[in-house]
Design an enzyme around this catalytic site. Structure first.
Site, mmCIF file in Angstrom:
data_model
loop_
_atom_site.group_PDB
_atom_site.id
_atom_site.type_symbol
_atom_site.label_atom_id
_atom_site.label_comp_id
_atom_site.label_asym_id
_atom_site.label_seq_id
_atom_site.Cartn_x
_atom_site.Cartn_y
_atom_site.Cartn_z
ATOM 1 N N TYR A 263 0.796 -1.217 0.000
ATOM 2 C CA TYR A 263 0.000 0.000 0.000
ATOM 3 C C TYR A 263 0.836 1.278 0.000
ATOM 4 C CZ TYR A 263 -3.058 3.735 1.587
ATOM 5 O OH TYR A 263 -3.718 4.929 1.688
ATOM 6 N N ASP A 298 -8.428 -3.455 -1.498
ATOM 7 C CA ASP A 298 -9.566 -2.636 -1.902
ATOM 8 C C ASP A 298 -9.114 -1.352 -2.606
ATOM 9 O OD1 ASP A 298 -8.878 -2.586 1.158
ATOM 10 O OD2 ASP A 298 -9.399 -0.532 0.629
ATOM 11 N N LYS A 370 -11.418 -8.982 5.286
ATOM 12 C CA LYS A 370 -11.951 -7.628 5.424
ATOM 13 C C LYS A 370 -12.602 -7.208 4.110
ATOM 14 C CE LYS A 370 -9.511 -4.044 4.579
ATOM 15 N NZ LYS A 370 -8.790 -2.771 4.391
HETATM 16 C C1 B12 Z 1 -10.602 7.069 -4.608
HETATM 17 C C2 B12 Z 1 -10.553 7.624 -3.226
HETATM 18 C C3 B12 Z 1 -9.385 7.426 -2.497
HETATM 19 C C4 B12 Z 1 -8.177 6.685 -3.032
HETATM 20 C C5 B12 Z 1 -7.347 7.675 -3.868
HETATM 21 C C6 B12 Z 1 -6.589 6.995 -4.952
HETATM 22 C C7 B12 Z 1 -5.996 7.975 -5.861
HETATM 23 N N1 B12 Z 1 -4.895 7.629 -6.413
HETATM 24 O O1 B12 Z 1 -6.534 9.073 -6.087
HETATM 25 C C8 B12 Z 1 -7.496 6.242 -1.710
HETATM 26 C C9 B12 Z 1 -8.086 4.909 -1.298
HETATM 27 C C10 B12 Z 1 -6.023 6.144 -1.739
HETATM 28 C C11 B12 Z 1 -8.034 7.306 -0.764
HETATM 29 C C12 B12 Z 1 -7.418 7.664 0.391
HETATM 30 C C13 B12 Z 1 -7.914 8.607 1.284
HETATM 31 N N2 B12 Z 1 -9.073 9.263 1.224
HETATM 32 CO CO1 B12 Z 1 -10.227 9.130 -0.260
HETATM 33 N N3 B12 Z 1 -11.586 8.855 -1.435
HETATM 34 C C14 B12 Z 1 -11.669 8.326 -2.681
HETATM 35 C C15 B12 Z 1 -13.069 8.395 -3.261
HETATM 36 C C16 B12 Z 1 -13.710 7.022 -3.083
HETATM 37 C C17 B12 Z 1 -13.201 8.807 -4.727
HETATM 38 C C18 B12 Z 1 -12.447 10.069 -5.115
HETATM 39 C C19 B12 Z 1 -12.343 10.079 -6.604
HETATM 40 O O2 B12 Z 1 -11.457 9.465 -7.143
HETATM 41 N N4 B12 Z 1 -13.331 10.700 -7.300
HETATM 42 C C20 B12 Z 1 -13.396 10.725 -8.740
HETATM 43 C C21 B12 Z 1 -12.787 12.037 -9.304
HETATM 44 C C22 B12 Z 1 -12.782 12.031 -10.812
HETATM 45 O O3 B12 Z 1 -13.599 13.082 -8.837
HETATM 46 P P1 B12 Z 1 -12.978 14.465 -8.294
HETATM 47 O O4 B12 Z 1 -11.768 14.208 -7.525
HETATM 48 O O5 B12 Z 1 -14.068 15.222 -7.659
HETATM 49 O O6 B12 Z 1 -12.554 15.190 -9.657
HETATM 50 C C23 B12 Z 1 -13.464 15.817 -10.524
HETATM 51 C C24 B12 Z 1 -13.699 17.288 -10.179
HETATM 52 O O7 B12 Z 1 -13.682 17.566 -8.796
HETATM 53 C C25 B12 Z 1 -12.671 18.023 -10.938
HETATM 54 N N5 B12 Z 1 -11.342 18.205 -10.381
HETATM 55 C C26 B12 Z 1 -10.685 17.538 -9.441
HETATM 56 N N6 B12 Z 1 -9.465 18.038 -9.275
HETATM 57 C C27 B12 Z 1 -9.337 19.051 -10.148
HETATM 58 C C28 B12 Z 1 -8.297 19.929 -10.398
HETATM 59 C C29 B12 Z 1 -8.452 20.906 -11.352
HETATM 60 C C30 B12 Z 1 -7.355 21.841 -11.621
HETATM 61 C C31 B12 Z 1 -9.658 21.019 -12.047
HETATM 62 C C32 B12 Z 1 -9.822 22.043 -13.047
HETATM 63 C C33 B12 Z 1 -10.689 20.160 -11.814
HETATM 64 C C34 B12 Z 1 -10.527 19.165 -10.853
HETATM 65 O O8 B12 Z 1 -12.557 17.258 -12.103
HETATM 66 C C35 B12 Z 1 -12.820 15.862 -11.866
HETATM 67 C C36 B12 Z 1 -13.704 15.362 -12.984
HETATM 68 O O9 B12 Z 1 -14.971 15.969 -12.934
HETATM 69 C C37 B12 Z 1 -13.748 9.492 -2.351
HETATM 70 C C38 B12 Z 1 -15.220 9.257 -2.067
HETATM 71 C C39 B12 Z 1 -16.054 9.558 -3.243
HETATM 72 N N7 B12 Z 1 -16.796 8.595 -3.724
HETATM 73 O O10 B12 Z 1 -16.022 10.670 -3.773
HETATM 74 C C40 B12 Z 1 -12.925 9.412 -1.068
HETATM 75 C C41 B12 Z 1 -12.659 10.700 -0.267
HETATM 76 C C42 B12 Z 1 -12.338 11.812 -1.227
HETATM 77 N N8 B12 Z 1 -11.436 10.352 0.563
HETATM 78 C C43 B12 Z 1 -11.465 10.895 1.690
HETATM 79 C C44 B12 Z 1 -10.435 10.729 2.655
HETATM 80 C C45 B12 Z 1 -10.662 11.409 4.007
HETATM 81 C C46 B12 Z 1 -9.284 9.978 2.363
HETATM 82 C C47 B12 Z 1 -8.105 9.788 3.324
HETATM 83 C C48 B12 Z 1 -7.622 11.121 3.830
HETATM 84 C C49 B12 Z 1 -8.534 8.837 4.439
HETATM 85 C C50 B12 Z 1 -7.422 8.616 5.422
HETATM 86 N N9 B12 Z 1 -7.379 9.427 6.463
HETATM 87 O O11 B12 Z 1 -6.676 7.717 5.224
HETATM 88 C C51 B12 Z 1 -7.087 9.064 2.409
HETATM 89 C C52 B12 Z 1 -6.128 10.012 1.698
HETATM 90 C C53 B12 Z 1 -4.934 10.310 2.466
HETATM 91 C C54 B12 Z 1 -4.250 11.444 1.786
HETATM 92 N N10 B12 Z 1 -3.028 11.623 2.143
HETATM 93 O O12 B12 Z 1 -4.816 12.141 0.959
HETATM 94 C C55 B12 Z 1 -12.710 11.703 1.943
HETATM 95 C C56 B12 Z 1 -12.497 13.204 1.912
HETATM 96 C C57 B12 Z 1 -13.409 13.876 2.948
HETATM 97 C C58 B12 Z 1 -13.256 15.350 2.883
HETATM 98 N N11 B12 Z 1 -14.115 16.002 2.129
HETATM 99 O O13 B12 Z 1 -12.380 15.861 3.513
HETATM 100 C C59 B12 Z 1 -13.678 11.121 0.858
HETATM 101 C C60 B12 Z 1 -14.743 12.095 0.381
HETATM 102 C C61 B12 Z 1 -14.303 9.865 1.514
HETATM 103 C C62 B12 Z 1 -15.009 10.151 2.807
HETATM 104 N N12 B12 Z 1 -16.287 10.401 2.784
HETATM 105 O O14 B12 Z 1 -14.417 10.125 3.877
HETATM 106 N N13 B12 Z 1 -9.141 7.847 -1.190
HETATM 107 C C1 LIG Z 2 -3.621 -0.825 3.935
HETATM 108 C C2 LIG Z 2 -3.753 0.611 4.233
HETATM 109 N N1 LIG Z 2 -2.839 1.253 4.929
HETATM 110 C C3 LIG Z 2 -2.969 2.551 5.225
HETATM 111 C C4 LIG Z 2 -4.046 3.296 4.838
HETATM 112 C C5 LIG Z 2 -4.185 4.721 5.255
HETATM 113 O O1 LIG Z 2 -3.350 5.585 4.660
HETATM 114 P P1 LIG Z 2 -2.147 6.288 5.434
HETATM 115 O O2 LIG Z 2 -1.197 5.218 5.783
HETATM 116 O O3 LIG Z 2 -1.654 7.261 4.447
HETATM 117 O O4 LIG Z 2 -2.707 6.956 6.655
HETATM 118 C C6 LIG Z 2 -5.021 2.676 4.087
HETATM 119 C C7 LIG Z 2 -6.182 3.464 3.630
HETATM 120 O O5 LIG Z 2 -7.200 3.025 3.373
HETATM 121 C C8 LIG Z 2 -4.880 1.305 3.789
HETATM 122 O O6 LIG Z 2 -5.813 0.668 3.105
#
Ligand code: B12
Ligand SMILES: Cc1ncc(COP(=O)(O)O)c(C=O)c1O
Ligand code: B12
Ligand SMILES: Cc1ncc(COP(=O)(O)O)c(C=O)c1O
Lengths: 514, 249, 249, 514
Positions: A263, A298, A370
């Site tokens: 991860y 996941d 899980k």
């Molecule tokens: C995928 C995902 C992840 C993946 C990310 C993988 C990756 N490589 O990106 C993983 C599993 C790693 C992850 C981790 C975490 N996540 Co996350 N994740 C999501 C999830 C399920 C989907 C986000 C996504 O990909 N959306 C799809 C994209 C296309 O949408 P978007 O980002 O909105 O982008 C669109 C527009 O906003 C815009 N846009 C976006 N960026 C930009 C930039 C520019 C310049 C422009 C013009 C447009 C634009 O264009 C896009 C297309 O329309 C959301 C929940 C959800 N269903 O929304 C939570 C979510 C975003 N995550 C959340 C959180 C809290 C985290 C963690 C912080 C949890 C933690 N403490 O461990 C960690 C991240 C740690 C960190 N250091 O950031 C929260 C955020 C809450 C908040 N509002 O603060 C959410 C909402 C889930 C929740 N309800 O708790 N996450």
């Molecule tokens: C296996 C694992 N480790 C860690 C994390 C959390 O991220 P971080 O280590 O950046 O706090 C996740 C998030 O879902 C995870 O799935």
């Protein structure tokens, strides 16, 4: 009975054999190296605690000192033992003295034939004893609570403030949660130290600190007593402090730890050498502490497609399994991860989800799997979200999953409110109650789509494992086989914290646990 | 806000004021409708507005899910608990009280009136077996009860009340669409007033959408909604009859 | 209200104003909390209040589901459509416009900044394959793009921008809890100002919780939330660069 | 395949035989009687339409006139024919003349050997032709639309205003609804006349009027064209005007009609003689018009317990089936009702629901069953409601139900808003899409709880039917065997509208359809 599926045993054996071969390769590499995190963990397990005047943990102070003087490869235990032997100072006193500039550890050496393990035996044993006691306490409490014939409900709290987290967790426990995971603040995994004390300022999660662990454990024990159930506590031993957090969790009786071999590499761009060394020691600690690890397969499906990449989840589970076995962690502690992430608009998607869930279930019959809820296809439509989660709850229940991470209707909006969690718990309990006994009344059509799909995914996982085995894991990660992400073995964060072990090197704990 | 008597809604942090909202606008989805949705959130007095979902329901109609923080706060000190919210007496206590203070059995007439065919509510209050484990009025020794059932005309109800010399009238109203319950309930009270019965009897109404405030507004002595059972009603009516008796001296 | 430019939320009848609400109060369930819940509905400016559900979440916390009618109305004439809501040009149109009006390729640098590890959003905008069938900026002939990925320090982003002589900076922020995105976005603009870069480049931010209004407030040229794609962003940035070029003469 | 269950064929045969015997008893009674509603229906089918100056429908005016003069038992057809023969006035003109006091029907008589059917043949044929045309049009449209391999989504509209109803219905059709039911205003069933014209003031529903039918049919045809689907329209032929509404529906191409042999008796306190006579003629009309009836067994479970009283639903379905057959209504038009009304907190309740749903499915393999959603255990918690409905959608889909009445998350609060319906349609379509093909992949454990439960319920239904057969239906209804409600055969509304047929009596339509 629905929670079984026929698999080609030959394929299973081959896949696992490849996993074992990959793991033994990794192990060979790991055994020759240490990291700053491993050394800090040894410090902590020797009783070094607290922070200095600029809030640097003494464990960091001591290990930084070694690193500065080029002594990392000989290891902290060696120097603490040597200093102790000469000064009679405790490890804590030694660390404080180093901080004050009063000791230069390089000036100490162990006499020939004397091992750090021997010298530090009292300190080592004290930690081992504390860990064993915590484990026994957990086992006792679990033995005393009523058994549940359904997945355990796992809820996250993520307010950023440990005291609000406690309020939320206690409420969740009362509502029916079995497991509380305190989500970590964004960014903590990239910190090369563990913050200290009770904290109230995190973003999207709360700092993992030993004091926060203690406070939450206390609160959950208390509400658990009141409810006559044991409320399990989870945190994250991942990131640059992976094994330290494992140690803290072992001392404070956490019950589960997010801990994945890959991860950090994939999702936090942490250097792969660093992570693989750290995870090995972490898992040794988790193993002895009786802590269930939760792996992060996941996460792949949040960026890659859940139908097309289903086999990467399976391949990764096998890798995590084999690496865990290599660290002495038994199947009963392997919370291997998978997820319900197929687009709900896919025709027949639920049938595929069942096939995937049953495949995991059947490949790891002893493991407390899980199962992660829909996240990617959750939207701001919280009402639709509630029914997506109902379908997930059903899939989990029918296929006999164990650790059921509860989907939140507000997944796409914010970290959960108290009411979100309550509504989600209510949703899951309603499904589990109303569908009680259903799995026993249904059978999977033999030779049908579900069996065929499982077989296909298994075949593809086997192919992938074969490829990784041939090319070695490092190379495979460079090619980007998981989650569409590629990482270089020399890139990422934390590589400068890796050292090749000197022949004087000793890790007294790893020695005991290997 | 620090004063412990001021409160706000709670999301995940004390006083964060979080509220969830959903509504439909009679507009096509798009920038304009979104802006209108935000304006609605502002006019509701919310801040930190998040429009979480915009979903077209049909040309001309768009559904929104939104979150916001409630700016104001509620002063708990200004809240008065209503007269029908008193702790319910047990059946024995009520019977005892009637015997002691009123010295005779009371007659209670109940019905689901107008075109309303829902009987489960009035039955929950009157029938012996009650509801949710709370026994009904038929179980009280000191009450004589008549449950006329559903679809009872206001006229018929009052006739029966006169005939039986009723002390208490219980009216159930479940259908509330286009305020039909208000129409029915008002008609009854007006008829009772015209016939000089209003002050001779205790008038109580109930139903899922009935509140005590509404009942008072319509001229009833009390109103009971969901979560209210026979013992709540019995307690109120007996105390009210005692109060009336005492104030007549 | 008759004026066709005034609208209200819609339940099942035009102008009924129906809105659904839910919230939690930090109070035990019961009469007092119910009254507080009603007061909240009143303070929201709602009438015909229905408290449909009261549900205890835990001692000290009670959840409410309620409905009410919005008293005010929204005057559609007061709504201005935002500058970033213009109709998106096609890739060819944009490339053509750049060639014609600016006469050179533009350099775009993007990243998910601070500790934010979410890349799907910025990838959706930048990567060739785009999102939801809408191609990304990499596909434009007249754009040179650099996607730095996630967890990029503001400092690193600006360094890279200077080094590449960027025209446009794209910042993605997904985690918004405790307003960390505001902190990150503000820091970037302040650093850019300090280094004299603010007016040399177009600064655009995006993410699920980013709105254009917020972006403007924070000193950005535009903000894009969900439902926005590369073509929307490309259209805005090109027009903005042309506007700047023209106003420099 | 899950939508089949093994039943004891012998029990099934016995139960149906009792049903047939009860029905033939009822038929014998029915054939000797007529009612004001039947006579008004004959008037309408002879072309009498419109209202007089005080808004009384001419059909009522004419039949009241007969009743006043004690001529009801000879019937409207007889006198209209007699008057027509003599005056050459059309039925409409006759009715208007009666209204003006210009005709006294008692003064006319048919010459011996001349039947009303003969005299009125042109008018009769005109109605029959119109009905046949509407039926053909429906069949054509249905043949042209894509077939659906899932339950049809049935939504209600209930704004009280036909124009708002249209807005809502058109939106629902666009969202995916297949069937629109316009709920009737409370109280209409007790009106002994059918209101006239387009109406905008109903409570909890909209008046059923011929004009409202026409307006809605037009709107649905229009949106159906646009969508390439046929949107079915439903209303209620129940209450004191049951057969009149059946006739109006036949003329205006409604596709389904709520029509239950017992509903009015039990839930509206309509006299049982009156209802049973009216339902027979209604069903003859529905039969010829190709209209699917929807029976109301679901209603029992809103007052009685769904587990304990499950057998009453089955017994009533068999009664409704046999009475329908007696009226010439084929199985393909029998939307027999049942409901998902077990408390979601009952342990294993879903397993029982499946058993019940499969039992209905297997007992009436040709019938387009109507499955009703949870209503009784819906609460103000709309989020929980959404997941209760998800479970219902799943049960319906898995057991192959046909007419799927959509549960609304706001069931316990208000008649549906547009958004409630949209969210519910989305919920159902998501289940149907994601679970597509699942039923084929699962099998019911043979000899398991589901089969046993179905068998038990069937046994109890058989017992009940035996008892009713022995005591006769009237007596059984007096004893209160359904929905805990007892009704006397001489009580209830509308008994004074019943008349024993004179030997001169003629119902030309019934004659053709018998
Ligand atoms: C995928 C995902 C992840 C993946 C990310 C993988 C990756 N490589 O990106 C993983 C599993 C790693 C992850 C981790 C975490 N996540 Co996350 N994740 C999501 C999830 C399920 C989907 C986000 C996504 O990909 N959306 C799809 C994209 C296309 O949408 P978007 O980002 O909105 O982008 C669109 C527009 O906003 C815009 N846009 C976006 N960026 C930009 C930039 C520019 C310049 C422009 C013009 C447009 C634009 O264009 C896009 C297309 O329309 C959301 C929940 C959800 N269903 O929304 C939570 C979510 C975003 N995550 C959340 C959180 C809290 C985290 C963690 C912080 C949890 C933690 N403490 O461990 C960690 C991240 C740690 C960190 N250091 O950031 C929260 C955020 C809450 C908040 N509002 O603060 C959410 C909402 C889930 C929740 N309800 O708790 N996450
Ligand atoms: C296996 C694992 N480790 C860690 C994390 C959390 O991220 P971080 O280590 O950046 O706090 C996740 C998030 O879902 C995870 O799935
Ligand atoms: C059961 C039911 C029926 C049954 C009724 C059977 C019967 N014999 O009662 C049947 C199927 C016949 C039925 C029919 C209709 N129903 Co209905 N029905 C319901 C349902 C599912 C449950 C109601 C119920 O029994 N609740 C349980 C009882 C115990 O609760 P309660 O009535 O609130 O009573 C409690 C308190 O309010 C209080 N109370 C009640 N009365 C009184 C009186 C006094 C004096 C006191 C002190 C206290 C008191 O004490 C009780 C215990 O706490 C609701 C939906 C729901 N889940 O709520 C719809 C619902 C009430 N029905 C509704 C409608 C519209 C109808 C119809 C009009 C539909 C139609 N057009 O055909 C018809 C009725 C026609 C008519 N003429 O009335 C709507 C009402 C909408 C509105 N607010 O206007 C509802 C909300 C469904 C919906 N969302 O559309 N219904
Ligand atoms: C079979 C049947 N008929 C009629 C109705 C409607 O009632 P009413 O005839 O009073 O309008 C229902 C209500 O659900 C029903 O199930």
């Amino acid at each position: 009975m629905i929670d079984q599926i026929k698999l080609d045993e030959n394929l299973v054996a081959q896949a696992k054999a490849h996993g074992a071969s990959i793991a033994s390769d990794v192990l060979a590499f790991v055994q020759g190296h240490t990291t700053v995190a491993v050394e800090r963990t040894i410090c902590r397990l020797l009783g070094i605690d607290g922070v200095n005047q600029v809030y640097a943990p003494y464990a960091n102070v001591l290990v930084e000192h070694l690193k500065e003087w080029g002594l990392l490869s000989i290891g902290a235990a060696y120097f603490i033992a040597a200093a102790h032997l000469e000064t009679k100072m405790s490890p804590q006193e030694i660390a404080e003295a180093v901080d004050q500039g009063q000791l230069q550890l390089g000036s100490f050496a162990l006499p020939p034939g004397v091992t750090a393990s021997d010298v530090l035996a009292p300190y080592i044993n004290q930690s081992l004893k504390k860990i064993a006691e915590q484990r026994a306490k957990r086992e006792e409490k679990i033995a005393a609570e009523p058994k549940k014939d359904r997945p355990l409900i796992y809820c996250i709290v993520a307010t950023g403030n440990i005291y609000e987290d406690i309020t939320q967790s206690v409420a969740a426990a009362r509502q029916g949660a079995d497991i509380i995971a305190v989500i970590r603040t964004t960014g903590q995994s990239l910190l090369d130290y563990v913050p200290y004390g009770a904290t109230t300022e995190g973003f999207g999660g709360t700092y993992a600190t030993q004091e926060n662990f203690r406070l939450m454990r206390q609160a959950l024990d208390q509400v658990g007593e009141e409810l006559g159930r044991y409320i399990r506590l989870t945190n994250y031993c991942s990131g640059l402090c992976m094994p330290e957090i494992a140690a803290m969790g072992a001392l404070e009786r956490l019950d589960m730890m997010l801990n994945d071999a890959l991860y950090g590499i994939l999702f936090r761009d942490i250097n792969m050498q660093r992570t693989l060394i750290d995870q090995h020691f972490s898992r040794q600690i988790n193993a002895v502490a009786g802590i269930i690890i939760n792996t992060g397969e996941d996460n792949y499906l949040t960026t890659a497609d859940a139908v097309e990449e289903a086999h990467t989840v399976i391949a990764s589970q096998i890798l995590n399994e084999q690496l865990a076995l290599a660290a002495g962690l038994p199947s009963e502690q392997m919370g291997l991860g998978h997820a319900f992430e197929i687009d709900p608009n896919v025709q027949g998607g639920f049938v595929l989800e069942l096939a995937h869930a049953l495949l995991s279930r059947s490949l790891f019959p002893q493991a407390p799997l899980k199962y992660m809820p829909p996240t990617k296809f959750m939207t701001g439509n919280i009402f639709k979200g509630q029914s997506q989660n109902t379908m997930f709850n059903i899939a989990s229940y029918l296929t006999g999953q164990n650790i059921h991470l509860l989907g939140m209707l507000t997944e796409a909006i914010h970290t959960p409110f108290m009411s979100d969690r309550a509504l989600s718990i209510e949703n899951a309990l309603m499904v589990f109650t109303s569908m009680a006994g259903l799995a026993e009344e249904l059978e999977i059509k033999s030779g049908g789509k579900i069996e065929k799909r499982a077989q296909l995914v298994l075949e593809k996982a086997l192919e992938l494992l074969e490829e990784i085995d041939q090319n070695k894991l490092f190379h495979a990660l460079e090619k980007g086989v998981f989650a569409d992400i590629s990482r270089s073995s020399q890139g990422g964060k934390g590589l400068d914290g890796v050292a090749k072990k000197d022949e004087r090197y000793e890790n007294p704990f790893s020695q005991i646990w290997s | 806000m620090q004063d412990k008597n001021f409160i706000k809604p709670y999301g995940d942090t004390l006083n964060d004021g979080k509220i969830q909202i959903s509504f439909t606008l009679p507009l096509d989805a798009g920038a304009k409708a979104q802006a209108a949705a935000s304006q609605i959130m502002e006019k509701l007095g919310l801040e930190d507005i998040v429009i979480a979902q915009e979903q077209s329901l049909s040309p001309g109609f768009t559904f929104y899910v939104a979150y916001g923080s409630f700016k104001a706060a509620i002063d708990l000190d200004t809240i008065v608990v209503l007269e029908n919210e008193q702790k319910a007496l047990t059946i024995e206590e009520t019977d005892e009280l009637i015997k002691r203070e009123l010295g005779r059995k009371l007659t209670v007439i109940g019905a689901s009136t107008g075109t309303d065919a829902h009987t489960v509510g009035i039955d929950a209050i009157m029938n012996r077996k009650g509801f949710n484990g709370r026994f009904g009025l038929e179980r009280y020794d000191m009450l004589i009860t008549h449950n006329l059932g559903s679809q009872v005309l206001n006229e018929t109800l009052l006739q029966k009340a006169v005939q039986e010399n009723a002390d208490v009238i219980l009216v159930s109203q479940t259908v509330t669409q286009k305020d039909i319950h208000i129409h029915n309930l008002t008609e009854l009270i007006e008829m009772a007033e015209a016939e000089g019965l209003r002050d001779k009897m205790v008038f109580i109404c109930g139903g899922a959408r009935i509140t005590h405030e509404l009942a008072k507004e319509l001229g009833y002595d009390a109103g009971f909604g969901s979560g209210k059972y026979a013992d709540d009603v019995a307690t109120f009516m007996v105390k009210e009859l005692i109060r009336r008796k005492e104030s007549n001296f």
